[in-house]
Scaffold this motif. Structure first.
Motif, PDB file in Angstrom:
ATOM      1  N   HIS A  59       0.863  -1.172   0.000  1.00  0.00           N
ATOM      2  CA  HIS A  59       0.000   0.000   0.000  1.00  0.00           C
ATOM      3  C   HIS A  59       0.909   1.234   0.000  1.00  0.00           C
ATOM      4  O   HIS A  59       1.743   1.401   0.888  1.00  0.00           O
ATOM      5  N   LEU A  60       0.761   2.100  -1.007  1.00  0.00           N
ATOM      6  CA  LEU A  60       1.685   3.217  -1.205  1.00  0.00           C
ATOM      7  C   LEU A  60       1.715   4.179  -0.018  1.00  0.00           C
ATOM      8  O   LEU A  60       2.790   4.572   0.452  1.00  0.00           O
ATOM      9  N   LEU A  61       0.564   4.565   0.487  1.00  0.00           N
ATOM     10  CA  LEU A  61       0.531   5.485   1.620  1.00  0.00           C
ATOM     11  C   LEU A  61       1.185   4.863   2.860  1.00  0.00           C
ATOM     12  O   LEU A  61       1.864   5.552   3.631  1.00  0.00           O
ATOM     13  N   SER A  62       1.034   3.561   3.025  1.00  0.00           N
ATOM     14  CA  SER A  62       1.676   2.873   4.152  1.00  0.00           C
ATOM     15  C   SER A  62       3.190   2.890   4.019  1.00  0.00           C
ATOM     16  O   SER A  62       3.906   2.989   5.019  1.00  0.00           O
ATOM     17  N   VAL A  63       3.682   2.776   2.796  1.00  0.00           N
ATOM     18  CA  VAL A  63       5.129   2.850   2.578  1.00  0.00           C
ATOM     19  C   VAL A  63       5.641   4.232   2.979  1.00  0.00           C
ATOM     20  O   VAL A  63       6.672   4.352   3.647  1.00  0.00           O
ATOM     21  N   VAL A  64       4.921   5.271   2.610  1.00  0.00           N
ATOM     22  CA  VAL A  64       5.324   6.638   2.967  1.00  0.00           C
ATOM     23  C   VAL A  64       5.306   6.820   4.484  1.00  0.00           C
ATOM     24  O   VAL A  64       6.239   7.410   5.059  1.00  0.00           O
ATOM     25  N   VAL A  65       4.278   6.325   5.148  1.00  0.00           N
ATOM     26  CA  VAL A  65       4.228   6.408   6.612  1.00  0.00           C
ATOM     27  C   VAL A  65       5.377   5.600   7.221  1.00  0.00           C
ATOM     28  O   VAL A  65       6.010   6.033   8.193  1.00  0.00           O
ATOM     29  N   GLY A  66       5.675   4.437   6.669  1.00  0.00           N
ATOM     30  CA  GLY A  66       6.800   3.638   7.143  1.00  0.00           C
ATOM     31  C   GLY A  66       8.126   4.359   6.974  1.00  0.00           C
ATOM     32  O   GLY A  66       9.016   4.264   7.823  1.00  0.00           O
ATOM     33  N   LEU A  67       8.273   5.096   5.871  1.00  0.00           N
ATOM     34  CA  LEU A  67       9.498   5.878   5.671  1.00  0.00           C
ATOM     35  C   LEU A  67       9.657   6.958   6.735  1.00  0.00           C
ATOM     36  O   LEU A  67      10.769   7.339   7.093  1.00  0.00           O
ATOM     37  N   MET A  68       8.556   7.439   7.260  1.00  0.00           N
ATOM     38  CA  MET A  68       8.608   8.465   8.303  1.00  0.00           C
ATOM     39  C   MET A  68       8.680   7.867   9.703  1.00  0.00           C
ATOM     40  O   MET A  68       8.779   8.615  10.686  1.00  0.00           O
ATOM     41  N   SER A  69       8.656   6.562   9.838  1.00  0.00           N
ATOM     42  CA  SER A  69       8.566   5.940  11.160  1.00  0.00           C
ATOM     43  C   SER A  69       9.725   6.309  12.073  1.00  0.00           C
ATOM     44  O   SER A  69       9.512   6.572  13.265  1.00  0.00           O
ATOM     45  N   VAL A  70      10.943   6.348  11.564  1.00  0.00           N
ATOM     46  CA  VAL A  70      12.081   6.714  12.417  1.00  0.00           C
ATOM     47  C   VAL A  70      11.943   8.151  12.897  1.00  0.00           C
ATOM     48  O   VAL A  70      12.233   8.453  14.055  1.00  0.00           O
ATOM     49  N   TYR A  71      11.475   9.031  12.039  1.00  0.00           N
ATOM     50  CA  TYR A  71      11.322  10.428  12.434  1.00  0.00           C
ATOM     51  C   TYR A  71      10.207  10.586  13.467  1.00  0.00           C
ATOM     52  O   TYR A  71      10.312  11.411  14.384  1.00  0.00           O
ATOM     53  N   ILE A  72       9.162   9.789  13.348  1.00  0.00           N
ATOM     54  CA  ILE A  72       8.092   9.798  14.346  1.00  0.00           C
ATOM     55  C   ILE A  72       8.635   9.294  15.686  1.00  0.00           C
ATOM     56  O   ILE A  72       8.348   9.867  16.741  1.00  0.00           O
ATOM     57  N   ILE A  73       9.447   8.242  15.629  1.00  0.00           N
ATOM     58  CA  ILE A  73      10.065   7.706  16.847  1.00  0.00           C
ATOM     59  C   ILE A  73      10.992   8.741  17.472  1.00  0.00           C
ATOM     60  O   ILE A  73      10.998   8.927  18.697  1.00  0.00           O
ATOM     61  N   MET A  74      11.760   9.447  16.645  1.00  0.00           N
ATOM     62  CA  MET A  74      12.646  10.491  17.164  1.00  0.00           C
ATOM     63  C   MET A  74      11.852  11.597  17.860  1.00  0.00           C
ATOM     64  O   MET A  74      12.240  12.065  18.929  1.00  0.00           O
ATOM     65  N   LEU A  75      10.751  11.991  17.261  1.00  0.00           N
ATOM     66  CA  LEU A  75       9.916  13.041  17.836  1.00  0.00           C
ATOM     67  C   LEU A  75       9.332  12.608  19.172  1.00  0.00           C
ATOM     68  O   LEU A  75       9.417  13.344  20.165  1.00  0.00           O
ATOM     69  N   ILE A  76       8.757  11.412  19.214  1.00  0.00           N
ATOM     70  CA  ILE A  76       8.157  10.917  20.454  1.00  0.00           C
ATOM     71  C   ILE A  76       9.212  10.765  21.547  1.00  0.00           C
ATOM     72  O   ILE A  76       8.998  11.156  22.698  1.00  0.00           O
ATOM     73  N   ASP A  77      10.380  10.224  21.191  1.00  0.00           N
ATOM     74  CA  ASP A  77      11.447  10.036  22.171  1.00  0.00           C
ATOM     75  C   ASP A  77      11.943  11.384  22.697  1.00  0.00           C
ATOM     76  O   ASP A  77      12.153  11.546  23.901  1.00  0.00           O
ATOM     77  N   SER A  78      12.102  12.346  21.816  1.00  0.00           N
ATOM     78  CA  SER A  78      12.557  13.670  22.244  1.00  0.00           C
ATOM     79  C   SER A  78      11.539  14.337  23.163  1.00  0.00           C
ATOM     80  O   SER A  78      11.917  14.957  24.165  1.00  0.00           O
ATOM     81  N   LEU A  79      10.266  14.216  22.839  1.00  0.00           N
ATOM     82  CA  LEU A  79       9.233  14.810  23.688  1.00  0.00           C
ATOM     83  C   LEU A  79       9.177  14.152  25.062  1.00  0.00           C
ATOM     84  O   LEU A  79       9.052  14.839  26.083  1.00  0.00           O
ATOM     85  N   THR A  80       9.283  12.829  25.101  1.00  0.00           N
ATOM     86  CA  THR A  80       9.242  12.151  26.400  1.00  0.00           C
ATOM     87  C   THR A  80      10.478  12.473  27.232  1.00  0.00           C
ATOM     88  O   THR A  80      10.374  12.661  28.450  1.00  0.00           O
ATOM     89  N   ARG A  81      11.626  12.573  26.610  1.00  0.00           N
ATOM     90  CA  ARG A  81      12.839  12.928  27.349  1.00  0.00           C
ATOM     91  C   ARG A  81      12.781  14.365  27.855  1.00  0.00           C
ATOM     92  O   ARG A  81      13.234  14.655  28.962  1.00  0.00           O
ATOM     93  N   ALA A  82      12.248  15.268  27.046  1.00  0.00           N
ATOM     94  CA  ALA A  82      12.116  16.663  27.485  1.00  0.00           C
ATOM     95  C   ALA A  82      11.132  16.771  28.639  1.00  0.00           C
ATOM     96  O   ALA A  82      11.348  17.541  29.586  1.00  0.00           O
ATOM     97  N   THR A  83      10.058  16.003  28.589  1.00  0.00           N
ATOM     98  CA  THR A  83       9.076  16.012  29.671  1.00  0.00           C
ATOM     99  C   THR A  83       9.688  15.471  30.960  1.00  0.00           C
ATOM    100  O   THR A  83       9.498  16.040  32.034  1.00  0.00           O
ATOM    101  N   ARG A  84      10.433  14.390  30.849  1.00  0.00           N
ATOM    102  CA  ARG A  84      11.090  13.824  32.033  1.00  0.00           C
ATOM    103  C   ARG A  84      12.103  14.793  32.619  1.00  0.00           C
ATOM    104  O   ARG A  84      12.207  14.935  33.839  1.00  0.00           O
ATOM    105  N   THR A  85      12.858  15.455  31.763  1.00  0.00           N
ATOM    106  CA  THR A  85      13.876  16.391  32.231  1.00  0.00           C
ATOM    107  C   THR A  85      13.242  17.574  32.949  1.00  0.00           C
ATOM    108  O   THR A  85      13.726  18.004  34.005  1.00  0.00           O
TER     109      THR A  85
END
Length: 127
Positions: free
Chosen positions: A96-122
Motif C-alpha cells: 500500500h503506497l501510503l503505508s510505505v510513505v508512513v513507514g518511511l517516516m517511522s524513524v522520524y516519528i520515533i525520534m519526535l516521540i522520544d525527544s518529547l518524552t525525554r524533554a518532559t522527564r527532564t
C-alpha cells in the motif's frame, strides 16, 4: 558509549520493535498490503537511520581533525525513499503506497516521540 551512540541504539531498538509489530500485523490480520507497506517503508527508514548515523560519525571525526567536511547524504536518503516508493508502485498488489510513505517516516516519528518524552522527564526532574 557516548550519548549519541546510546540515542542511536535506542532509535534502532524502537524501530525494530515497530517493524516486528508490522510483521505480526501482516501475519495475523487481513490488512496484508497495509502492514507490508509499513514494513517496507520502515526497513528503508531503518537503513536511512543507519546511513545518517554513520555519516554523522564521520562528519564529527572530520570536524575534530580539521579536515574538509563532506555532505551528510541527504540525496542518498532521498534516493532510498524514492526506491521504496518505486517498489510500492511496481507491486501495488503487495504494498500500500501510503503505508510505505508512513513507514518511511517511522524513524522520524520515533525520534519526535522520544525527544518529547525525554524533554518532559527532564522538566519534571528539574522541578
Amino acid at each position: 558509549m557516548t550519548e549519541y551512540s546510546a540515542t542511536y541504539a535506542r532509535y534502532f531498538k524502537y524501530t525494530l520493535f515497530s517493524l516486528s509489530f508490522f510483521v505480526l500485523g501482516y501475519a495475523f490480520t487481513d490488512y496484508k498490503t497495509i502492514f507490508l507497506g509499513l514494513a517496507l517503508g520502515t526497513v528503508f527508514s531503518l537503513y536511512n537511520l543507519w546511513n545518517m548515523y554513520s555519516k554523522i560519525g564521520r562528519f564529527g571525526q572530520a570536524v575534530a581533525s580539521g579536515q574538509k567536511v563532506k555532505t551528510l547524504g541527504s540525496l542518498a536518503r532521498l534516493v532510498t525513499a524514492g526506491l521504496a516508493v518505486l517498489i510500492a508502485q511496481r507491486y501495488p498488489e503487495h504494498f500500500h503506497l501510503l503505508s510505505v510513505v508512513v513507514g518511511l517516516m517511522s524513524v522520524y516519528i520515533i525520534m519526535l516521540i522520544d525527544s518529547l518524552t525525554r524533554a518532559t522527564r527532564t522538566s519534571k526532574e528539574k522541578r
